[in-house]
Design a protein around this motif. Sequence first.
Motif, PDB file in Angstrom:
ATOM      1  N   ARG A  23       0.834  -1.211   0.000  1.00 21.38           N
ATOM      2  CA  ARG A  23       0.000   0.000   0.000  1.00 21.38           C
ATOM      3  C   ARG A  23       0.868   1.260   0.000  1.00 21.38           C
ATOM      4  O   ARG A  23       2.052   1.228   0.347  1.00 21.38           O
TER       5      ARG A  23
ATOM      6  N   ALA B 177       0.305   5.189   1.536  1.00 23.37           N
ATOM      7  CA  ALA B 177      -0.636   5.824   2.479  1.00 23.37           C
ATOM      8  C   ALA B 177      -0.287   7.291   2.711  1.00 23.37           C
ATOM      9  O   ALA B 177       0.158   7.666   3.789  1.00 23.37           O
TER      10      ALA B 177
ATOM     11  N   SER C 152      -0.592  11.298   3.485  1.00 26.76           N
ATOM     12  CA  SER C 152      -1.462  12.188   4.261  1.00 26.76           C
ATOM     13  C   SER C 152      -1.774  13.382   3.359  1.00 26.76           C
ATOM     14  O   SER C 152      -0.854  13.974   2.799  1.00 26.76           O
TER      15      SER C 152
ATOM     16  N   GLU D 262      -4.460   9.003   4.406  1.00 24.66           N
ATOM     17  CA  GLU D 262      -4.312   9.067   5.856  1.00 24.66           C
ATOM     18  C   GLU D 262      -4.704  10.465   6.352  1.00 24.66           C
ATOM     19  O   GLU D 262      -3.864  11.295   6.702  1.00 24.66           O
TER      20      GLU D 262
ATOM     21  N   TYR E 215      -2.228   8.514  14.686  1.00 26.24           N
ATOM     22  CA  TYR E 215      -1.704   7.789  13.520  1.00 26.24           C
ATOM     23  C   TYR E 215      -1.313   6.343  13.870  1.00 26.24           C
ATOM     24  O   TYR E 215      -1.649   5.413  13.150  1.00 26.24           O
TER      25      TYR E 215
END
Length: 304
Positions: A18, A20, A22, A54, A188
């Motif tokens: 993945r 991810a 932000s 995220e 997080y």
Amino acid sequence: MPAFSFMEKASKTEYRGRFAPSPTGPLHFGSLVAAIGSYTDALANGGEWLVRMEDVDETRRVEGASDAILRTLEAHGFQWSGEVLQQSRRKSRYREILQWLLEEGHAYPCGCTRREVEASGHPGIEGVVYAGTCRGGLPPGREGRAIRLQVPDEEICFEDRLHGIQCQQLARDVGDFVIRRADGYAAYQLAVVVDDADQGIDQVVRGADLLHSTPRQIHLQRLLDFPTPTYLHLPLVLDVQGRKLSKRDRAHPVSDSDPIGGLLAAWRFLSQAEPETPPADVEEFWAWARSAWDPARIRPFSAP
Ligand code: GLU
């Protein structure tokens, strides 16, 4: 606490990775490196690659950044499996996990202010190590602000594909850490563990700034009975002052109009072999990159 699965994997050994980001600004060169590393590693292993936004910390979310990041990924020829998962839609799942950790006695409410934490703690690898003031219960007259996870007084080790064996003594180096922040958002560290498990991620390729976070995440995975993925932490792209690039600074944004230039620059940053002839388009780049990828060539650390 079993994970629920969004997508069934065809087999248990299949690779699922993945990216991810932000959504705190447009994709910069450092995130492109993380995207390339995780995507190419998935392609080279015949695996799947997912994208997760995220945005759990809604206070840092920048309007339009999520769409801009996805557009940039598309312009560079990345193809992800399934829907993009957004952390901001996962609040009830994080609440459920927090509740379970509280009920099982693994987590506790903390009423300390930032100033109190700093005054009573000692220096650790990432700021102050919390002194554990509220571990045995909130002091009289205090209300819980954050929720902290109790950490064990033992070493947690894992083998990073690039950095080798990494060990951390959580109690000494990090302390009981926040899993729900005082402003109510899941932290997080919690969100990433729950999402990786629920999405069936078994390979994490990301920037080396998160190398120190990994033992915290592994501790949470063990408590929750989630599997631990394999980790590869890529060298960080640093600015001239030696700091990690940040989307918020809008440093080194990646241009959607020169995808080959960006892909090749990130590829070189990861010390990968040059193509014999420059690829004509992104499809040609990826067709070549998936067989040329050699993680053994990556140098663990980068000079600014
Ligand atoms: N969201 C983090 C970032 O943009 C990456 C987290 C991860 O890969 O675990 O730096």
